[in-house]
Every structure is written in structure tokens, then in C-alpha cells.
Design a protein around this motif. Structure first.
Motif, PDB file in Angstrom:
ATOM      1  N   THR A 172       0.823  -1.203   0.000  1.00  0.00           N
ATOM      2  CA  THR A 172       0.000   0.000   0.000  1.00  0.00           C
ATOM      3  C   THR A 172       0.863   1.263   0.000  1.00  0.00           C
ATOM      4  N   THR A 173       1.898   1.252   0.833  1.00  0.00           N
ATOM      5  CA  THR A 173       2.737   2.445   0.954  1.00  0.00           C
ATOM      6  C   THR A 173       3.347   2.817  -0.391  1.00  0.00           C
ATOM      7  N   GLU A 174       3.904   1.840  -1.080  1.00  0.00           N
ATOM      8  CA  GLU A 174       4.519   2.169  -2.364  1.00  0.00           C
ATOM      9  C   GLU A 174       3.469   2.588  -3.387  1.00  0.00           C
ATOM     10  N   PHE A 186      -8.720   8.304   1.005  1.00  0.00           N
ATOM     11  CA  PHE A 186      -9.227   7.881   2.323  1.00  0.00           C
ATOM     12  C   PHE A 186      -9.128   6.369   2.485  1.00  0.00           C
ATOM     13  N   SER A 187      -9.065   5.942   3.753  1.00  0.00           N
ATOM     14  CA  SER A 187      -9.027   4.504   4.021  1.00  0.00           C
ATOM     15  C   SER A 187     -10.454   3.955   4.018  1.00  0.00           C
ATOM     16  N   HIS A 188     -10.634   2.889   3.258  1.00  0.00           N
ATOM     17  CA  HIS A 188     -11.937   2.207   3.194  1.00  0.00           C
ATOM     18  C   HIS A 188     -12.311   1.751   4.606  1.00  0.00           C
ATOM     19  N   ALA A 220      -7.157   0.545   0.528  1.00  0.00           N
ATOM     20  CA  ALA A 220      -7.923  -0.666   0.866  1.00  0.00           C
ATOM     21  C   ALA A 220      -7.084  -1.659   1.674  1.00  0.00           C
ATOM     22  N   ALA A 221      -6.018  -1.161   2.320  1.00  0.00           N
ATOM     23  CA  ALA A 221      -5.127  -2.072   3.065  1.00  0.00           C
ATOM     24  C   ALA A 221      -5.893  -2.900   4.091  1.00  0.00           C
ATOM     25  N   GLN A 222      -6.879  -2.274   4.765  1.00  0.00           N
ATOM     26  CA  GLN A 222      -7.627  -3.001   5.804  1.00  0.00           C
ATOM     27  C   GLN A 222      -8.971  -3.522   5.317  1.00  0.00           C
ATOM     28  N   SER A 223      -9.373  -3.137   4.109  1.00  0.00           N
ATOM     29  CA  SER A 223     -10.672  -3.642   3.639  1.00  0.00           C
ATOM     30  C   SER A 223     -10.507  -4.860   2.733  1.00  0.00           C
ATOM     31  N   PHE A 260      -3.739  -1.906  -2.124  1.00  0.00           N
ATOM     32  CA  PHE A 260      -3.732  -2.798  -0.966  1.00  0.00           C
ATOM     33  C   PHE A 260      -2.449  -3.627  -0.930  1.00  0.00           C
ATOM     34  N   SER A 261      -2.219  -4.268   0.228  1.00  0.00           N
ATOM     35  CA  SER A 261      -0.978  -5.026   0.479  1.00  0.00           C
ATOM     36  C   SER A 261      -1.285  -6.511   0.573  1.00  0.00           C
ATOM     37  N   GLY A 262      -0.443  -7.333  -0.053  1.00  0.00           N
ATOM     38  CA  GLY A 262      -0.647  -8.778   0.002  1.00  0.00           C
ATOM     39  C   GLY A 262      -0.513  -9.372   1.393  1.00  0.00           C
ATOM     40  N   HIS A 263       0.405  -8.825   2.184  1.00  0.00           N
ATOM     41  CA  HIS A 263       0.707  -9.481   3.467  1.00  0.00           C
ATOM     42  C   HIS A 263      -0.409  -9.357   4.491  1.00  0.00           C
ATOM     43  N   LYS A 264      -1.369  -8.455   4.241  1.00  0.00           N
ATOM     44  CA  LYS A 264      -2.493  -8.330   5.184  1.00  0.00           C
ATOM     45  C   LYS A 264      -3.651  -9.239   4.781  1.00  0.00           C
ATOM     46  N   MET A 265      -3.462 -10.011   3.711  1.00  0.00           N
ATOM     47  CA  MET A 265      -4.537 -10.901   3.247  1.00  0.00           C
ATOM     48  C   MET A 265      -3.947 -12.239   2.804  1.00  0.00           C
TER      49      MET A 265
HETATM   50  C1  LIG Z   1      -4.981   1.593   6.505  1.00  0.00           C
HETATM   51  C2  LIG Z   1      -3.552   1.297   6.148  1.00  0.00           C
HETATM   52  N1  LIG Z   1      -2.982   1.939   5.130  1.00  0.00           N
HETATM   53  C3  LIG Z   1      -1.720   1.693   4.750  1.00  0.00           C
HETATM   54  C4  LIG Z   1      -0.950   0.771   5.412  1.00  0.00           C
HETATM   55  C5  LIG Z   1       0.452   0.513   4.953  1.00  0.00           C
HETATM   56  O1  LIG Z   1       0.561  -0.783   4.452  1.00  0.00           O
HETATM   57  P1  LIG Z   1       1.980  -1.399   4.063  1.00  0.00           P
HETATM   58  O2  LIG Z   1       2.850  -1.226   5.275  1.00  0.00           O
HETATM   59  O3  LIG Z   1       1.690  -2.829   3.779  1.00  0.00           O
HETATM   60  O4  LIG Z   1       2.493  -0.648   2.896  1.00  0.00           O
HETATM   61  C6  LIG Z   1      -1.496   0.089   6.496  1.00  0.00           C
HETATM   62  C7  LIG Z   1      -0.675  -0.876   7.259  1.00  0.00           C
HETATM   63  O5  LIG Z   1      -0.921  -1.141   8.412  1.00  0.00           O
HETATM   64  C8  LIG Z   1      -2.827   0.355   6.861  1.00  0.00           C
HETATM   65  O6  LIG Z   1      -3.410  -0.291   7.894  1.00  0.00           O
END
Ligand SMILES: Cc1ncc(COP(=O)(O)O)c(C=O)c1O
Length: 450
Positions: free
Chosen positions: A134-136, A210-212, A241-244, A262-267
């Protein structure tokens, strides 16, 4: 923290067996899916548990209760097996028209891209940009879309509930370009305030991001409605969508956003891989984020021919195994009984809320109602710092997170600067929530009974 050495050995031995089993059963999972609807059966719950070798260990002489899933999830044996298979048989620097292994690596990489496109209902796999997470993905949009477009006086609209990764990239690019970042308020339980959205949207707003689902409050914001209002005002929209994505079906077309990350490691996928989805016409219009091999042809001293859409953002040798692992995670999630998954998460949410709100001295940061919520629970405990809460639970084999949760502005909105957070996923058991509640009661009441 002390890892029980016997638990570690069991985990490694079982990993081998589980991985082999998963290789044999990959592709048969959808057919093996339970035909039942509604709540998962005992067998289903047991299988979800058994699919994750890392859960089978003791920590500080207690069975591990892993409740840190909003930070990162564990991986099922099917994902570990897919990674192993890729490296054992197909590893090569990918190329569509090269030797056999290079072709296989290329096909796996592209097939993963197609799988992720289906997962989020993208109209075209060429809209799927592979990123580290997500960050990148957000940094890519801030650099390649916002930086060349922002002018002094332009506004970016975020919310006070954003994770640092959806805050800092925008602040930095706005400072550089003379633009302003504004913040939508949330209500006292962390829900984005739509009345504030209407107040702050204007013709100056270039982007709403915004965060979902907030990583603190766990509330599922009305993303389609926010997108519709933003687009009516002429703004572009990015959804974090990192948390959704781990909990909620994602359909980029019906959400009506312009970018989604979104990030793979959270799913259940590997670390170091994630997805940025962007509308094709926007991606086509953007300049590259990084330059190098694989994103341009005919590179010479004075000219080059850039790749199209998402492929323009894939400079250098790609993270093929990451993409393969994430596709395996998506396959795993999609092959489960969806109504059982949903019902299990709803039950965990309801139960955790009942337990936590019943503990004297515990203050929940986020909605107390289970409606439109994922099982992520942030809280503070009177007279005990979040770090003390974490240590107390860790000593009992219960893994949670504590600190500013990379969301200090939201914590401040709630009147605190640090919090503890317990977060669940499909393998979480009700008994683990009982253990969490009992341990917290012991901390606040001085006795460990439910
Ligand atoms: C809502 C949200 N956005 C962004 C991030 C960043 O995700 P990542 O560290 O996998 O890039 C997180 C990680 O906790 C997150 O919860």
C-alpha cells in the motif's frame, strides 16, 4: 517473548506435510468447497486453523493466540507451497519469448496479474500495477500523478483517520507544489463524516484519498458514496484498501474510484507485494514512477518507447514469487465458503465487542456496534499503558499490537496518543477472544476469570 522450542519443531515438520498436501490439492479447492451456507461448521473452522502452520506453536508456554492480523496475517500452507513450487521449478527472469523457464515465470507472473484483476473486478489486467504494498502504491500516485499536476492553491482532501502511509506522501507532495492538505473529521467512533465532506469539497479539490477501513476503528466507510460525491465535485479519488481488501469484497468498478491500493501481506500473501489499481486512461496519462528495464523498449541514448498502462510502472526485474504467492492467497480466499467466512467474521466481531465493552476500565476506540465493521479492535485500559497491556498479553501467548498504530491524528481525535489493538482473521477462534478478555480482566480487576 520466548518461543517454545518444541512448538517450533512441530511447526516446521508440519509445514512440510501441509505444503505437500496443499500442492496436491491446489486447483481442487473450489470443488472441495463446502456446499453449506451461513455459519461455518466445526470441520470448516478446524480446517481454517489447520491450513496455517504458524498458528500451531506455543509462546511463553501457552498456545499462540495470534491477534495481530491488521499488522500482518499468517500464510496458509497453500501460499507457502506456491512459493516453494515457483522457486523449485519455474524460477527465471521472466520473458515471453525466451527459454522454457523464463516463459513459465512470465506466464505465472501474468496469470497472477489476471487473478488479481478478477479479485477486484478490474476491467483490464493492464490496470493492475504490482507494487511492494500500500505504501509504495500511494507514493507512486503521489509522485507520478499528483506531483506534475498539483498547482499552488490546489487542495488534497484526506481524513483525520489516515494511516501515516496515506498521509505523509500527500503532505510532502503538497508542500513541494504549494498545495494544501485538508482533513475530513470523523465522528466520536471513527466514522468519516459525510457532512464534513460536503463542506470541504470544492472546485479546488484535486484528490480525495481515504481509508476504506481505518486500521484503528475498524469501520467500513461508505466508499462508493464518498467516491460519488468527490467525483461530482470534479476530484479524483484514491481508496486505501489495506484493511478492507482482507475482509470486504472489492469491486473497483462499482466503487467508482480512480485508484485503489492494498498489500498482500495483510490478506494471507507474502510481504513485499501489493497492488495499485488505476483507471487505464489515468495510468496511460501518467509519467513513469521509476525508469529502467522492462518498462520501455528501444532504449537508446536519446529515445525510448514506454510500455503502456500498468506495465509502464514495472521497472526492473519483477517480484514474480511475490505475485505468485499473492495469487495463491487470493485463490485460497476465493475457494472458501464465502457465506461461512462472512458469518464467522460477523460472529467474531459481535463477540469481541460484547467481551471488550464489558471490561471495567477498558475504552474501545471505534464503533461499539458490529454493523459495517471488521474484527479490528483498538482500546485503552485505565491505569495501564498500551505497552503494558501488550506485555501482559504476550506473556500469556496472546499477540496484539500497541503504540500509535501509525495513526496518531486519529488517536488524538480520540483523546489519546497510544492504544492497544487486537485484530482477527478467518482462523481466529472464539476461545482466543475468551483468553484475551480473561487476560484483560485480570489486568483491570486483578483476577483471570471470565
Ligand atoms: C490503513 C492502512 N494503510 C496503509 C498501510 C500501509 O501498508 P503497508 O505497510 O503494507 O504498505 C497500512 C498498514 O498497516 C494500513 O493499515
Amino acid at each position: 517473548m520466548r518461543f517454545d522450542s518444541r512448538g517450533g519443531e512441530i511447526t516446521r515438520r508440519e509445514l512440510g506435510q501441509a505444503a505437500l498436501g496443499a500442492v496436491l490439492s491446489i486447483g481442487t479447492r473450489p470443488e472441495a468447497r463446502s456446499a453449506s451456507t451461513g455459519a461455518p461448521g466445526v470441520d470448516e473452522l478446524a480446517r481454517w486453523r489447520a491450513d496455517f502452520p504458524a498458528l500451531n506453536q506455543t509462546v511463553n508456554d501457552q498456545p499462540l493466540a495470534y491477534l495481530d492480523n491488521a499488522a500482518t496475517t499468517q500464510r496458509p500452507a497453500a501460499v507457502l507451497a506456491a512459493l516453494l513450487e515457483y522457486y523449485r521449478h519455474d524460477n527465471a527472469n521472466p520473458g515471453a519469448a525466451l527459454h522454457a523457464l523464463a516463459r513459465r515465470a512470465y506466464e505465472q507472473y501474468e496469470s497472477a496479474r489476471r487473478a488479481l484483476a478478477v479479485f477486484i473486478n478490474a476491467a483490464d489486467p493492464d490496470e493492475v500495477v504490482w507494487v511492494r504494498g500500500t505504501t509504495e502504491g500511494i507514493n507512486l500516485v503521489a509522485s507520478a500523478w499528483a506531483r506534475p499536476r498539483l498547482r499552488p492553491g490546489d487542495e488534497l482532501l484526506l481524513t483525520v483517520a489516515e494511516h501515516a502511509s496515506n498521509l505523509l506522501p500527500w503532505r510532502l507532495v503538497a508542500e513541494e507544489r504549494g498545495a494544501t492538505v485538508r482533513y475530513l473529521d470523523v465522528d466520536d467512533e471513527g466514522r468519516v463524516r459525510l457532512d464534513d465532506l460536503d463542506r470541504k469539497l470544492s472546485e479546488r479539490t484535486r484528490l480525495v484519498s481515504f481509508s476504506h477501513v481505518s486500521n484503528v476503528a475498524g469501520y467500513i466507510n461508505p466508499a462508493a458514496e464518498i467516491c460519488a460525491r468527490a467525483r461530482r465535485a470534479g476530484a479524483r479519488v484514491l481508496i486505501d484498501a489495506a484493511q478492507s481488501a482482507p475482509h470486504v469484497p472489492i469491486d473497483v468498478q462499482s466503487l467508482g474510484c480512480d485508484f485503489l491500493v492494498f498489500s498482500g501481506h495483510k490478506m494471507l500473501g507474502p510481504m513485499g507485494v501489493g497492488v495499485l489499481w488505476g483507471r487505464r486512461e489515468l495510468l496511460e496519462d501518467m509519467s513513469p514512477y521509476q525508469a529502467g528495464s522492462n518498462m520501455a523498449h528501444e532504449v537508446d541514448f536519446a529515445s525510448q518507447d514506454f510500455e503502456h498502462a500498468a506495465r509502464k510502472f514495472g521497472a526492473g526485474t519483477p517480484n514474480v514469487s511475490g505475485s505468485v504467492g499473492l495469487a495463491a492467497a487470493v485463490q485460497y480466499l476465493r475457494s472458501q465458503n464465502q457465506s461461512a467466512l462472512e458469518s464467522h467474521e460477523a460472529k467474531l466481531t459481535q463477540y469481541a465487542l460484547e467481551q471488550l465493552t464489558d471490561i471495567r476500565g477498558l475504552r474501545l476506540l471505534g464503533p461499539r456496534s458490529a454493523a459495517n465493521r471488521v474484527p479490528v479492535f483498538s482500546f485503552v485500559v485505565a491505569a495501564h499503558s498500551p505497552a503494558e497491556v501488550l506485555q501482559h498479553l504476550d506473556a500469556r501467548g496472546i499477540a496484539i499490537r500497541a503504540g500509535d498504530l501509525a495513526a496518531l491524528p486519529l488517536l488524538k481525535r480520540f483523546g489519546v496518543t497510544a492504544a492497544a489493538r487486537a485484530s482477527c482473521y478467518l482462523y481466529t477462534q472464539i476461545t482466543e477472544l475468551d483468553r484475551l478478555a480473561a487476560a484483560l480482566r485480570q489486568l483491570t480487576h486483578g483476577k483471570e476469570s471470565t
